[in-house]
Design an enzyme around this catalytic site. Structure first.
Site, PDB file in Angstrom:
ATOM      1  N   HIS A 157       0.809  -1.226   0.000  1.00  0.00           N
ATOM      2  CA  HIS A 157       0.000   0.000   0.000  1.00  0.00           C
ATOM      3  C   HIS A 157       0.838   1.270   0.000  1.00  0.00           C
ATOM      4  O   HIS A 157       0.309   2.359   0.228  1.00  0.00           O
ATOM      5  CB  HIS A 157      -0.987   0.011   1.173  1.00  0.00           C
TER       6      HIS A 157
ATOM      7  N   ARG B 151      -6.025  16.540   1.008  1.00  0.00           N
ATOM      8  CA  ARG B 151      -4.751  17.255   1.212  1.00  0.00           C
ATOM      9  C   ARG B 151      -3.970  17.211  -0.092  1.00  0.00           C
ATOM     10  O   ARG B 151      -4.396  16.564  -1.036  1.00  0.00           O
ATOM     11  CB  ARG B 151      -3.951  16.527   2.284  1.00  0.00           C
TER      12      ARG B 151
END
Lengths: 507, 173
Positions: free
Chosen positions: A244, A301
């Site tokens: 990941h 973000r």
């Protein structure tokens, strides 16, 4: 302007950067270009870091562990007060996706460079995010709600078709996750996932989700101003990951055509509007073999991999973030966004690709950055800086641009050869091996490729003889020098004469 | 003079005399850069002495090269054949971190490359592997423990005879 959902937008002239490393450098540069004064913060481990030197002011915020420095909201707000900073940019990681931090900034009258606190809260909660975007017509991976009975989940699985994934509601990092290929295996998978979830999270609630095989991870970059305009800046291909962690990203994606880009872009805009999103954000999608796409999550973000989008659109995303937070309207309309050329980013990490990607800590003793046409390096680590166990292992991002994907790959190969870092082991050989791989070159990879079908074992070390020669010559030089200094006549001259001779030799 | 340079498992014997081929080797003053012109072929690398070996970085690949003269080489090889066949191999922590799991038990038979410790550091879980075949004789840490760099974690012993204990049930999971 202050909104009820925790958004404060106003002009500011002094910015606090609540981060470190390359992203702190990136934000500092954008602020400088806009004439905004800058305030850096640093832990004990970062006094020598470049972001401290590049900022107009710098404040110490505590010991090296992030939870005692970069993650302490009160300390950051205190620095903002003492320095007179009117805005805070959180970068990525650390406090960037904490609803409480965004709200605390607004409550203190400080502009948070990011979305309203409420949007962070909704998108940060898996279940709430899913419900919110589904209501806005965004496709999600089919699945059940947590807390259903085994029979209900089995019926749902039969309806959506196998394979399915049994997942822990409190899960993360693959814990409590079980792939199931046949209905007969469901019962065992429920039991196993529950056991694992119970011990890992203390909560054995599970649910099922359709398993997308040969999936790609493709994300859409968004910009939204506080006047209701939201645009998409095309996609980024981020399928090359290990555990990941993204390793290589590119823009555009090999498999996305103009029609798919428009459809994904419009869905992404709808998802953002569902939470009244403002500022830069990213919608992550899973894309299957048939090019169906499913909402995965929203990152509220700036992303690590934002530069590839900057290179193919010509838009400075971090500058746009600052402009949006100052209350300006977007200067670009959707129809003005053009994707031109190809950009690839390699994350250069301090880890050993030949030893199971084990992180490598140490002090950087030599660093020669690649340069030349089409090469950009975003880094926050210089010679003398340490790669410490306190923060992540990223040394830099190497981004190459070309008119075509082929040209970008050739540039990346050249830049990787030019890049020299000593003091820690780096994953540069991994990137070189990937740039040579047929599967990468032909764009045939999915999110499992790096872990399941890519190996460093077949990489030849083509320069071993040259390395042996160079080291031997360096050793020989040392031997000769040593022989000249002490061997003849055991230093028959006075110490002072000997010392001056020694000094001449070492000059 | 004769040297033996070892890179990974390869050994090169290199003799430096009045060389018949033209070699111009320079170490440039900045940042460890060196330049070798060998019959006009240009080879550039960053080289750095690290303990008893050299780190040589050429075109992205890092080579750890150990250079010894004949005498040192012979001495080490004599020692190697007498000592390293028996004795213990210890898995040390390569960096500070927290032990997540120790997926082996004392008495387990392990093979070179088997996972023996999972260490969390730098936000990642890292697998530490057995440096050679053998039997786990000591486990010096337990999950949750904080460890320092170079702290011994697991000791693997070369068994004396062929009567090896079988791997336990728990380790198979």
């Amino acid at each position: 302007m202050e909104r009820k959902d925790g958004l404060l937008v106003k002009k500011f002239d002094k910015l606090l950067i609540a981060n470190r490393g390359e992203i702190a450098m990136r934000i500092l540069r954008a602020a400088r270009e806009l004439g905004i004064a800058t305030v850096a913060v640093y832990s004990d481990a970062d006094r020598d870091a470049p972001h401290v030197r590049f900022a107009d002011e710098a404040y110490h915020i505590g010991p090296p562990p992030a939870r005692e420095s970069y993650l302490v909201i009160e300390k950051l707000l205190d620095v903002a007060r003492r320095s007179g900073a009117e805005a805070i940019h959180p970068g990525y990681g650390f406090l960037a996706e904490r609803e409480t931090f965004a709200q605390a900034c607004v409550d203190a009258g400080i502009v948070f460079i990011g979305p309203p606190a409420r949007a962070i809260g909704i998108m940060g909660d898996k279940l709430m995010a899913r419900q919110t975007v589904v209501a806005a017509g965004v496709p999600v991976v089919p699945g059940t709600m947590p807390g259903q009975s085994d029979e209900e989940m089995k019926a749902a699985a039969l309806q959506m078709g196998f394979p399915v994934l049994v997942k822990a509601a409190a899960g993360g990092g693959g814990k409590g996750m079980r792939p199931v290929l046949r209905a007969e295996d469901l019962a065992d998978a429920f039991a196993g996932a529950r056991r694992e979830a119970k011990s890992a999270f203390g909560d054995d609630t599970v649910y099922i989700e359709k398993m997308i095989t040969e999936a790609r991870h493709i994300e859409i970059q968004l910009l939204a101003d506080s006047h209701g305009n939201t645009i998409y800046l095309g996609e980024r291909e981020c399928s090359l990951q290990r555990r990941h962690q993204k390793l290589i990203e590119e823009a555009p994606s090999f498999i996305v055509d103009a029609d798919l880009r428009r459809r994904m872009g419009e869905v992404a805009v709808a998802a953002a509007k569902a939470v009244d999103y403002v500022n830069a954000g990213t919608i992550e999608f899973l894309v299957d073999k048939e090019r169906n796409f499913y909402f995965l999550e929203m990152n509220t973000r700036v992303q690590v991999e934002h530069p590839v989008t900057e290179l193919v659109t010509g838009i400075d995303i971090v500058q746009e973030q600052l402009r949006i937070a100052r209350g300006r309207r977007l200067r670009i309309r959707q129809e003005d966004v053009r994707i031109k050329g190809w950009a690839i980013e390699c994350r250069i990490n301090a880890e050993d690709p030949y030893n199971n990607y084990l992180p490598s800590t140490g002090t950087i003793t030599a660093s020669h950055l690649p340069t030349g046409p089409g090469v950009r390096v975003d880094t926050g680590v210089y010679v003398g800086n340490a790669i410490s166990p306190y923060y992540d292992s990223m040394i830099s991002k190497l981004i190459c641009y070309g008119e075509t994907r082929g040209e970008a790959v050739l540039r990346m190969r050249r830049a990787l050869e030019e890049y020299r870092v000593l003091g820690v082991k780096t994953n540069i050989p991994f990137h070189q091996h990937m740039m040579d791989s047929h599967r990468f070159l032909s764009g045939q990879f999915d999110t499992n490729f790096v872990e399941e079908r890519f190996s460093m074992d077949d990489r030849e070390a083509p320069r071993a003889l040259e390395a042996a020669l160079l080291a031997t010559l360096a050793t020989h030089e040392q031997y000769q020098r040593a022989a000249q200094i002490v061997a003849p006549g055991d230093r028959d001259t006075s110490n002072w004469k000997w010392y001056s001779r020694w000094e001449r030799l070492h000059r | 003079m004769k040297y033996i340079a070892t890179v990974k498992d390869k050994e090169y014997t290199i003799e430096i005399d009045d060389v018949p081929i033209e070699i111009d080797f320079r170490r440039l003053p900045s940042g460890g850069v060196s330049s070798l012109l060998m019959n006009h072929r240009s080879i550039s690398a960053v080289i750095e002495e690290v303990g008893d070996y050299w780190d040589v970085l050429i075109e992205g690949e890092l080579y750890a090269v150990k250079v010894q003269d004949e005498r040192a080489y012979r001495l080490e090889h004599m020692r190697a054949t007498t000592v390293s066949m028996s004795g213990d191999a210890t898995v040390f922590s390569p960096m500070p971190g927290i032990i997540i799991a120790v997926p082996v038990s004392v008495g387990d038979r392990v093979h070179h490359g088997d996972k023996v410790v999972i260490l969390e550091s730098m936000k990642m879980e890292n697998e530490l592997r057995a440096p050679r075949d053998g039997v786990v004789s000591q486990i010096l840490v337990s999950p949750g423990a904080s460890v320092e760099k170079d702290q011994p974690l697991v000791v693997i012993t070369q068994p004396d005879d062929d009567a090896l204990p079988q791997p336990s049930e728990a380790a198979a999971e």
